[in-house]
Design a protein around this motif. Structure first.
Motif, PDB file in Angstrom:
ATOM      1  N   VAL A   1     -48.485  69.484   6.811  1.00  0.00           N
ATOM      2  CA  VAL A   1     -47.659  70.833   5.895  1.00  0.00           C
ATOM      3  C   VAL A   1     -46.489  70.110   5.065  1.00  0.00           C
ATOM      4  O   VAL A   1     -45.903  70.376   3.628  1.00  0.00           O
ATOM      5  CB  VAL A   1     -47.414  71.894   6.466  1.00  0.00           C
ATOM      6  CG1 VAL A   1     -47.348  73.162   5.249  1.00  0.00           C
ATOM      7  CG2 VAL A   1     -49.355  72.031   7.013  1.00  0.00           C
ATOM      8  N   LEU A   2     -45.462  69.688   6.040  1.00  0.00           N
ATOM      9  CA  LEU A   2     -44.132  69.423   5.401  1.00  0.00           C
ATOM     10  C   LEU A   2     -43.811  68.466   4.773  1.00  0.00           C
ATOM     11  O   LEU A   2     -43.758  68.825   3.118  1.00  0.00           O
ATOM     12  CB  LEU A   2     -43.492  68.872   6.398  1.00  0.00           C
ATOM     13  CG  LEU A   2     -41.630  68.860   6.660  1.00  0.00           C
ATOM     14  CD1 LEU A   2     -41.138  69.992   6.337  1.00  0.00           C
ATOM     15  CD2 LEU A   2     -40.637  68.431   7.796  1.00  0.00           C
ATOM     16  N   ALA A   3     -45.194  66.992   4.223  1.00  0.00           N
ATOM     17  CA  ALA A   3     -44.738  65.909   4.003  1.00  0.00           C
ATOM     18  C   ALA A   3     -45.586  66.424   2.436  1.00  0.00           C
ATOM     19  O   ALA A   3     -44.894  65.893   1.506  1.00  0.00           O
ATOM     20  CB  ALA A   3     -46.008  65.041   3.972  1.00  0.00           C
ATOM     21  N   ALA A   4     -46.647  67.872   2.150  1.00  0.00           N
ATOM     22  CA  ALA A   4     -47.336  67.724   1.146  1.00  0.00           C
ATOM     23  C   ALA A   4     -46.311  68.993   0.168  1.00  0.00           C
ATOM     24  O   ALA A   4     -46.382  68.997  -0.893  1.00  0.00           O
ATOM     25  CB  ALA A   4     -48.527  68.579   1.427  1.00  0.00           C
ATOM     26  N   LEU A   5     -45.271  69.500   1.549  1.00  0.00           N
ATOM     27  CA  LEU A   5     -44.669  70.073   0.476  1.00  0.00           C
ATOM     28  C   LEU A   5     -43.540  69.369  -0.635  1.00  0.00           C
ATOM     29  O   LEU A   5     -43.188  69.796  -2.027  1.00  0.00           O
ATOM     30  CB  LEU A   5     -44.142  71.266   1.344  1.00  0.00           C
ATOM     31  CG  LEU A   5     -45.022  72.065   1.638  1.00  0.00           C
ATOM     32  CD1 LEU A   5     -44.214  73.487   3.180  1.00  0.00           C
ATOM     33  CD2 LEU A   5     -45.522  73.300   1.084  1.00  0.00           C
ATOM     34  N   ARG A   6     -42.868  68.291   0.240  1.00  0.00           N
ATOM     35  CA  ARG A   6     -42.241  67.894  -0.250  1.00  0.00           C
ATOM     36  C   ARG A   6     -42.300  66.863  -1.162  1.00  0.00           C
ATOM     37  O   ARG A   6     -41.902  66.927  -2.513  1.00  0.00           O
ATOM     38  CB  ARG A   6     -41.133  67.287   1.041  1.00  0.00           C
ATOM     39  CG  ARG A   6     -40.353  68.247   2.086  1.00  0.00           C
ATOM     40  CD  ARG A   6     -39.247  67.184   2.321  1.00  0.00           C
ATOM     41  NE  ARG A   6     -39.065  68.286   4.010  1.00  0.00           N
ATOM     42  CZ  ARG A   6     -38.354  68.821   4.749  1.00  0.00           C
ATOM     43  NH1 ARG A   6     -37.972  66.900   5.326  1.00  0.00           N
ATOM     44  NH2 ARG A   6     -37.144  69.264   5.188  1.00  0.00           N
TER      45      ARG A   6
ATOM     46  N   HIS B   1     -52.224  65.111   3.898  1.00  0.00           N
ATOM     47  CA  HIS B   1     -51.163  64.623   3.809  1.00  0.00           C
ATOM     48  C   HIS B   1     -51.015  63.860   2.574  1.00  0.00           C
ATOM     49  O   HIS B   1     -51.805  63.112   1.837  1.00  0.00           O
ATOM     50  CB  HIS B   1     -50.682  63.391   4.974  1.00  0.00           C
ATOM     51  CG  HIS B   1     -49.676  62.340   5.592  1.00  0.00           C
ATOM     52  ND1 HIS B   1     -49.092  61.361   4.085  1.00  0.00           N
ATOM     53  CD2 HIS B   1     -48.289  62.719   5.512  1.00  0.00           C
ATOM     54  CE1 HIS B   1     -48.333  61.345   4.631  1.00  0.00           C
ATOM     55  NE2 HIS B   1     -47.661  61.702   5.343  1.00  0.00           N
ATOM     56  N   PRO B   2     -50.099  63.639   2.408  1.00  0.00           N
ATOM     57  CA  PRO B   2     -49.752  62.626   0.359  1.00  0.00           C
ATOM     58  C   PRO B   2     -50.105  61.850   0.700  1.00  0.00           C
ATOM     59  O   PRO B   2     -50.836  61.172  -0.733  1.00  0.00           O
ATOM     60  CB  PRO B   2     -48.308  62.813  -0.295  1.00  0.00           C
ATOM     61  CG  PRO B   2     -47.671  64.153   0.455  1.00  0.00           C
ATOM     62  CD  PRO B   2     -48.589  64.031   1.904  1.00  0.00           C
ATOM     63  N   ASP B   3     -49.960  60.648   1.218  1.00  0.00           N
ATOM     64  CA  ASP B   3     -50.832  59.088   1.800  1.00  0.00           C
ATOM     65  C   ASP B   3     -52.810  59.762   1.084  1.00  0.00           C
ATOM     66  O   ASP B   3     -53.109  58.469   1.377  1.00  0.00           O
ATOM     67  CB  ASP B   3     -50.540  58.787   2.505  1.00  0.00           C
ATOM     68  CG  ASP B   3     -48.760  58.370   2.486  1.00  0.00           C
ATOM     69  OD1 ASP B   3     -48.600  58.017   1.504  1.00  0.00           O
ATOM     70  OD2 ASP B   3     -48.646  57.712   3.582  1.00  0.00           O
ATOM     71  N   TYR B   4     -52.591  60.401   1.693  1.00  0.00           N
ATOM     72  CA  TYR B   4     -54.712  60.646   1.566  1.00  0.00           C
ATOM     73  C   TYR B   4     -54.866  61.442   0.592  1.00  0.00           C
ATOM     74  O   TYR B   4     -56.295  61.854   0.891  1.00  0.00           O
ATOM     75  CB  TYR B   4     -55.093  61.012   3.224  1.00  0.00           C
ATOM     76  CG  TYR B   4     -54.602  59.599   4.534  1.00  0.00           C
ATOM     77  CD1 TYR B   4     -55.498  58.780   4.151  1.00  0.00           C
ATOM     78  CD2 TYR B   4     -53.265  59.477   4.874  1.00  0.00           C
ATOM     79  CE1 TYR B   4     -55.338  57.694   5.240  1.00  0.00           C
ATOM     80  CE2 TYR B   4     -53.105  58.967   5.835  1.00  0.00           C
ATOM     81  CZ  TYR B   4     -53.932  58.090   6.022  1.00  0.00           C
ATOM     82  OH  TYR B   4     -53.792  56.701   7.011  1.00  0.00           O
ATOM     83  N   GLN B   5     -53.992  61.604  -0.119  1.00  0.00           N
ATOM     84  CA  GLN B   5     -54.589  63.119  -1.428  1.00  0.00           C
ATOM     85  C   GLN B   5     -55.709  62.177  -1.575  1.00  0.00           C
ATOM     86  O   GLN B   5     -55.079  60.803  -2.245  1.00  0.00           O
ATOM     87  CB  GLN B   5     -53.852  63.685  -1.588  1.00  0.00           C
ATOM     88  CG  GLN B   5     -53.456  64.309  -1.334  1.00  0.00           C
ATOM     89  CD  GLN B   5     -51.675  65.231  -1.564  1.00  0.00           C
ATOM     90  OE1 GLN B   5     -51.286  65.290  -2.752  1.00  0.00           O
ATOM     91  NE2 GLN B   5     -51.368  66.568  -0.699  1.00  0.00           N
ATOM     92  N   ARG B   6     -57.033  62.745  -2.411  1.00  0.00           N
ATOM     93  CA  ARG B   6     -57.599  62.357  -3.902  1.00  0.00           C
ATOM     94  C   ARG B   6     -58.442  61.087  -3.596  1.00  0.00           C
ATOM     95  O   ARG B   6     -58.587  60.645  -4.357  1.00  0.00           O
ATOM     96  CB  ARG B   6     -56.387  61.985  -4.894  1.00  0.00           C
ATOM     97  CG  ARG B   6     -55.252  63.108  -4.999  1.00  0.00           C
ATOM     98  CD  ARG B   6     -55.342  62.416  -7.057  1.00  0.00           C
ATOM     99  NE  ARG B   6     -55.551  63.367  -7.794  1.00  0.00           N
ATOM    100  CZ  ARG B   6     -56.213  63.963  -8.499  1.00  0.00           C
ATOM    101  NH1 ARG B   6     -55.750  65.117  -7.877  1.00  0.00           N
ATOM    102  NH2 ARG B   6     -57.035  63.833  -9.086  1.00  0.00           N
ATOM    103  N   ARG B   7     -59.460  61.651  -2.187  1.00  0.00           N
ATOM    104  CA  ARG B   7     -59.760  60.753  -1.310  1.00  0.00           C
ATOM    105  C   ARG B   7     -61.028  61.475  -1.295  1.00  0.00           C
ATOM    106  O   ARG B   7     -61.564  61.362   0.198  1.00  0.00           O
ATOM    107  CB  ARG B   7     -59.542  60.522  -0.527  1.00  0.00           C
ATOM    108  CG  ARG B   7     -58.064  59.484  -0.779  1.00  0.00           C
ATOM    109  CD  ARG B   7     -57.968  58.149   0.511  1.00  0.00           C
ATOM    110  NE  ARG B   7     -56.323  57.105  -0.595  1.00  0.00           N
ATOM    111  CZ  ARG B   7     -56.137  56.597   0.529  1.00  0.00           C
ATOM    112  NH1 ARG B   7     -56.569  55.930   1.446  1.00  0.00           N
ATOM    113  NH2 ARG B   7     -54.869  55.764   0.363  1.00  0.00           N
TER     114      ARG B   7
END
Length: 153
Positions: free
Chosen positions: A20-25, A83-89
């Motif tokens: 959640v923290l990573a996605a927000l930031r 998590h941003p590193d796993y988005q759009r998958r």
């Protein structure tokens, strides 16, 4: 990439907090001013992590690690984050499939979500429609709803 969706457990709280923290930031920061992000990071990661066993919460697992979460709190979709590193998958889609399946099993007729500006297109693609728009301080909020097929309120 193999994605496993399972019910969340208390042991997932630390990973969910970090997601959640990573996605927000990283992700939400593209659509919101720093003042909104700064306020959200103070409470939202803890709120999501501490409700994993209260809500009907799910996590997404890739390569043995938690990479996403999504929850159902009554008739409200809550806290879908990847998590941003796993988005759009396809991970958020799989999480929402689990949330909507749980809503069907619980006979929840209309699902609601208080969407971020960032997530609005995702929910719209899943059939959610805007009920109203508003502001919480300087944070734009979008309330959306969707009827669960075969169920009534």
């Amino acid at each position: 990439m193999k994605i496993v969706i399972r019910r969340a457990m208390a042991a997932d709280a630390k990973a969910v907090h970090q997601i959640v923290l990573a996605a927000l930031r990283k992700t939400n920061a593209k659509d919101y001013p720093p003042s909104v992000i700064d306020r959200l990071v103070l409470t939202l990661p803890d709120k999501v992590a501490s409700n994993l066993e209260t809500w009907c919460a799910f996590v997404a697992i890739v390569d043995g690690g938690v990479v996403g979460t999504g929850s159902l709190d009554g008739q409200t979709v809550s806290s879908v984050y990847v998590h941003p590193d796993y988005q759009r998958r396809g991970i958020a889609t799989r999480l929402m499939d689990a949330v909507e399946h749980a809503a069907n099993a619980q006979s929840r007729g209309t699902l609601r979500v208080q969407s971020s500006v960032t997530a609005k297109p995702f929910y719209a693609k899943r059939g959610f429609r805007i009920v109203r728009k508003g502001f919480f301080g300087d944070e734009p909020t979008i309330v959306m709803s969707k009827d669960v097929p075969g169920m009534s309120e």
